[in-house]
Design a protein around this motif. Structure first.
Motif, PDB file in Angstrom:
ATOM      1  N   PHE A 138     -17.580 -46.827 -10.939  1.00 38.03           N
ATOM      2  CA  PHE A 138     -16.445 -47.742 -10.834  1.00 38.03           C
ATOM      3  C   PHE A 138     -15.792 -47.652  -9.464  1.00 38.03           C
ATOM      4  N   LYS A 139     -15.603 -46.452  -8.943  1.00 41.59           N
ATOM      5  CA  LYS A 139     -14.973 -46.312  -7.630  1.00 41.59           C
ATOM      6  C   LYS A 139     -15.767 -47.034  -6.554  1.00 41.59           C
ATOM      7  N   ASP A 140     -17.086 -46.927  -6.628  1.00 40.17           N
ATOM      8  CA  ASP A 140     -17.934 -47.626  -5.655  1.00 40.17           C
ATOM      9  C   ASP A 140     -17.812 -49.132  -5.816  1.00 40.17           C
ATOM     10  N   TRP A 141     -17.854 -49.592  -7.069  1.00 41.63           N
ATOM     11  CA  TRP A 141     -17.775 -51.032  -7.334  1.00 41.63           C
ATOM     12  C   TRP A 141     -16.428 -51.591  -6.896  1.00 41.63           C
ATOM     13  N   TYR A 142     -15.351 -50.903  -7.229  1.00 40.23           N
ATOM     14  CA  TYR A 142     -14.019 -51.403  -6.903  1.00 40.23           C
ATOM     15  C   TYR A 142     -13.789 -51.415  -5.395  1.00 40.23           C
ATOM     16  N   ALA A 143     -14.300 -50.417  -4.704  1.00 41.24           N
ATOM     17  CA  ALA A 143     -14.165 -50.387  -3.247  1.00 41.24           C
ATOM     18  C   ALA A 143     -14.860 -51.589  -2.612  1.00 41.24           C
ATOM     19  N   GLN A 144     -15.952 -52.034  -3.233  1.00 39.92           N
ATOM     20  CA  GLN A 144     -16.691 -53.171  -2.700  1.00 39.92           C
ATOM     21  C   GLN A 144     -15.987 -54.495  -2.955  1.00 39.92           C
ATOM     22  N   TYR A 145     -15.320 -54.630  -4.114  1.00 41.54           N
ATOM     23  CA  TYR A 145     -14.784 -55.930  -4.514  1.00 41.54           C
ATOM     24  C   TYR A 145     -13.260 -56.036  -4.511  1.00 41.54           C
ATOM     25  N   GLU A 146     -12.551 -54.962  -4.212  1.00 38.25           N
ATOM     26  CA  GLU A 146     -11.094 -54.993  -4.272  1.00 38.25           C
ATOM     27  C   GLU A 146     -10.506 -56.133  -3.444  1.00 38.25           C
ATOM     28  N   THR A 147     -11.021 -56.335  -2.242  1.00 32.99           N
ATOM     29  CA  THR A 147     -10.509 -57.392  -1.364  1.00 32.99           C
ATOM     30  C   THR A 147     -11.585 -58.414  -1.011  1.00 32.99           C
ATOM     31  N   SER A 148     -12.679 -58.423  -1.758  1.00 31.19           N
ATOM     32  CA  SER A 148     -13.796 -59.314  -1.442  1.00 31.19           C
ATOM     33  C   SER A 148     -13.457 -60.776  -1.728  1.00 31.19           C
ATOM     34  N   LYS A 149     -13.972 -61.658  -0.878  1.00 23.62           N
ATOM     35  CA  LYS A 149     -13.848 -63.096  -1.088  1.00 23.62           C
ATOM     36  C   LYS A 149     -15.200 -63.713  -1.453  1.00 23.62           C
ATOM     37  N   GLU A 150     -16.151 -62.876  -1.783  1.00 21.15           N
ATOM     38  CA  GLU A 150     -17.442 -63.348  -2.261  1.00 21.15           C
ATOM     39  C   GLU A 150     -17.241 -64.170  -3.539  1.00 21.15           C
ATOM     40  N   ASP A 151     -18.076 -65.189  -3.734  1.00 17.70           N
ATOM     41  CA  ASP A 151     -17.937 -66.046  -4.915  1.00 17.70           C
ATOM     42  C   ASP A 151     -17.841 -65.219  -6.189  1.00 17.70           C
ATOM     43  N   ASP A 152     -16.814 -65.494  -6.994  1.00 17.91           N
ATOM     44  CA  ASP A 152     -16.676 -64.844  -8.291  1.00 17.91           C
ATOM     45  C   ASP A 152     -17.112 -65.817  -9.377  1.00 17.91           C
ATOM     46  N   VAL A 153     -16.916 -65.434 -10.632  1.00 20.85           N
ATOM     47  CA  VAL A 153     -17.351 -66.259 -11.759  1.00 20.85           C
ATOM     48  C   VAL A 153     -16.669 -67.627 -11.754  1.00 20.85           C
ATOM     49  N   LEU A 154     -15.379 -67.680 -11.424  1.00 25.37           N
ATOM     50  CA  LEU A 154     -14.661 -68.953 -11.422  1.00 25.37           C
ATOM     51  C   LEU A 154     -15.194 -69.874 -10.328  1.00 25.37           C
ATOM     52  N   ALA A 155     -15.412 -69.323  -9.133  1.00 24.08           N
ATOM     53  CA  ALA A 155     -15.936 -70.125  -8.034  1.00 24.08           C
ATOM     54  C   ALA A 155     -17.335 -70.639  -8.361  1.00 24.08           C
ATOM     55  N   ILE A 156     -18.166 -69.766  -8.952  1.00 16.87           N
ATOM     56  CA  ILE A 156     -19.517 -70.172  -9.328  1.00 16.87           C
ATOM     57  C   ILE A 156     -19.472 -71.318 -10.329  1.00 16.87           C
ATOM     58  N   ALA A 157     -18.596 -71.224 -11.325  1.00 12.59           N
ATOM     59  CA  ALA A 157     -18.509 -72.272 -12.345  1.00 12.59           C
ATOM     60  C   ALA A 157     -18.212 -73.627 -11.733  1.00 12.59           C
ATOM     61  N   PHE A 158     -17.370 -73.648 -10.707  1.00 10.22           N
ATOM     62  CA  PHE A 158     -16.983 -74.920 -10.097  1.00 10.22           C
ATOM     63  C   PHE A 158     -18.032 -75.460  -9.133  1.00 10.22           C
ATOM     64  N   GLN A 159     -19.107 -74.749  -8.940  1.00 10.25           N
ATOM     65  CA  GLN A 159     -20.191 -75.227  -8.085  1.00 10.25           C
ATOM     66  C   GLN A 159     -21.146 -76.161  -8.828  1.00 10.25           C
ATOM     67  N   TYR A 160     -20.754 -76.570 -10.060  1.00 10.95           N
ATOM     68  CA  TYR A 160     -21.596 -77.477 -10.850  1.00 10.95           C
ATOM     69  C   TYR A 160     -20.835 -78.704 -11.341  1.00 10.95           C
ATOM     70  N   VAL A 161     -19.552 -78.846 -10.990  1.00  6.61           N
ATOM     71  CA  VAL A 161     -18.776 -80.007 -11.428  1.00  6.61           C
ATOM     72  C   VAL A 161     -19.141 -81.218 -10.583  1.00  6.61           C
ATOM     73  N   ALA A 162     -18.624 -82.376 -10.956  1.00  7.24           N
ATOM     74  CA  ALA A 162     -18.942 -83.622 -10.260  1.00  7.24           C
ATOM     75  C   ALA A 162     -18.619 -83.508  -8.773  1.00  7.24           C
ATOM     76  N   GLY A 163     -19.588 -83.857  -7.942  1.00  8.54           N
ATOM     77  CA  GLY A 163     -19.381 -83.861  -6.500  1.00  8.54           C
ATOM     78  C   GLY A 163     -19.671 -82.546  -5.811  1.00  8.54           C
TER      79      GLY A 163
END
Length: 361
Positions: A138-163
């Motif tokens: 967990f410490k390794d994972w959290y250190a990687q994603y605590e401030t990450s702007k990499e696409d998350d689940v919400l961003a991925i979901a919106f990559q399939y809507v109209a347009g």
């Protein structure tokens, strides 16, 4: 067909008009049933920095951060030195909600609703349990994603809507972009449904997909760039976020193929437990829901005891309504829109009334 994206065209012609007449009648009737009254939605203490809901004593880390335990569902909450929530981790679930930069999700082609949120939903390598904050993974994972702007689940979901713009991998496979629900139902054999179900994520991709149980999913050309409601969730959580996937509801381990299979599986944590499929079994409250949760609905009497629709909680819109995103035939693809019933989980609209359970993967 697979190389050129259709932008959800307006259907025309005598054959399609006949289909629309049947399927459209149901949609119109459902929209007439949308009620205006919306009950107040309250927060149980997860996202407002408070300790309502009976949290245990806090433990403080270096830098002034503190951990506390809350119930319903059992979870660990990390707060910063200012007392504001930084992350929420639910027992038995791999999805974690982190606080990050504000974003706004919109779908102007189908709705005026906008969801502005600071929630970022990410998948951890292991399910959470009490005390996991002290483990190395967990410490390794959290250190990687605590401030990450990499696409998350919400961003991925919106990559399939109209347009949504197409994205290709190194092999040239289109893995994101405006998705359809499924091919037109030209026979009327499914009781008047406008479009056919059963389009999975590998149909969208147009390439075979080897599941871990030895089964290989074979795409159908007619279903290219298409995902039905459960296929959409499998694309977002499975193919993109790498949650394990079953080849069906009965074979393999991970996320099942259908909405009914997902709702009744042992995967993740049951946030709103399924008690039945009748109107009387609608959950009495939705306070426990948070972005990234899967929500399950009973829409069609033809499916008998089966739940028949699944979506994902996106967040609260600017008017205070809790919205979800799902793939639907009326819009021909993923949407938070109003066609066929507004995407609200609160109030007494079509989807709110047909909500039966929710799960946090």
């Amino acid at each position: 067909m697979a190389g050129k994206k259709k932008s959800r065209p307006v259907l025309s012609g005598l054959v399609v008009l006949g289909l629309v007449a049947t399927s459209g009648y149901l949609t119109v009737e459902l929209r007439k049933q949308e009620d205006k009254g919306v009950p107040e939605i309250t927060n149980v203490g997860v996202l407002d920095g408070s300790d309502r809901a009976g949290g245990a004593a806090k433990t403080r880390d270096k830098g002034g951060e503190s951990w506390s335990r809350l119930d319903n569902p059992a979870r660990s909450v990390l707060r910063g030195s200012d007392g504001q929530v930084k992350a929420v981790f639910t027992d038995g679930a791999r999805t974690a909600t982190l606080t990050g930069p504000a974003r706004t999700f919109t779908e102007p082609s189908s709705t005026s609703s906008k969801v502005s949120t600071t929630d970022w939903v990410r998948l951890m390598p292991e399910p959470w349990k009490k005390g996991a904050d002290k483990q190395k993974w967990f410490k390794d994972w959290y250190a990687q994603y605590e401030t990450s702007k990499e696409d998350d689940v919400l961003a991925i979901a919106f990559q399939y809507v109209a347009g949504a713009k197409q994205k290709k991998d190194e092999q040239g496979t289109v893995y994101a972009g405006d998705a359809n629900f499924g091919p037109l139902n030209t026979t009327g054999a499914e009781g008047g449904d406008l479009r056919l179900e059963q389009s999975d994520f590998y149909d969208y991709l147009g390439v075979p997909y080897p599941f871990r149980d030895g089964v290989t999913g074979q795409p159908e050309a007619a279903r290219a760039r298409s995902v039905d409601c459960s296929g959409y969730m499998r694309m977002v959580f499975g193919y993109r976020a790498r949650y394990p996937l079953m080849s069906s509801d009965d074979s393999g381990d991970g996320l099942p193929r259908t909405a009914n299979g997902m709702a009744r599986s042992k995967e993740g944590a049951d946030i709103l437990p399924l008690t039945g499929i009748s109107p009387a079994d609608r959950p009495t409250g939705i306070d426990q829901l948070q972005p990234g949760d899967l929500v399950f609905f009973k829409l069609d009497t033809r499916t008998k005891q089966r739940l028949d629709h699944v979506g994902m909680v996106l967040g609260y819109d600017t008017e205070g309504h809790l919205l979800f995103v799902s793939s639907r035939e009326e819009v021909n693809g993923p949407t938070i829109g109003d066609v066929g019933g507004v995407s609200r989980l609160d109030g007494n609209g079509y989807y709110a009334k047909t909500l039966r359970s929710a799960k946090r993967l």
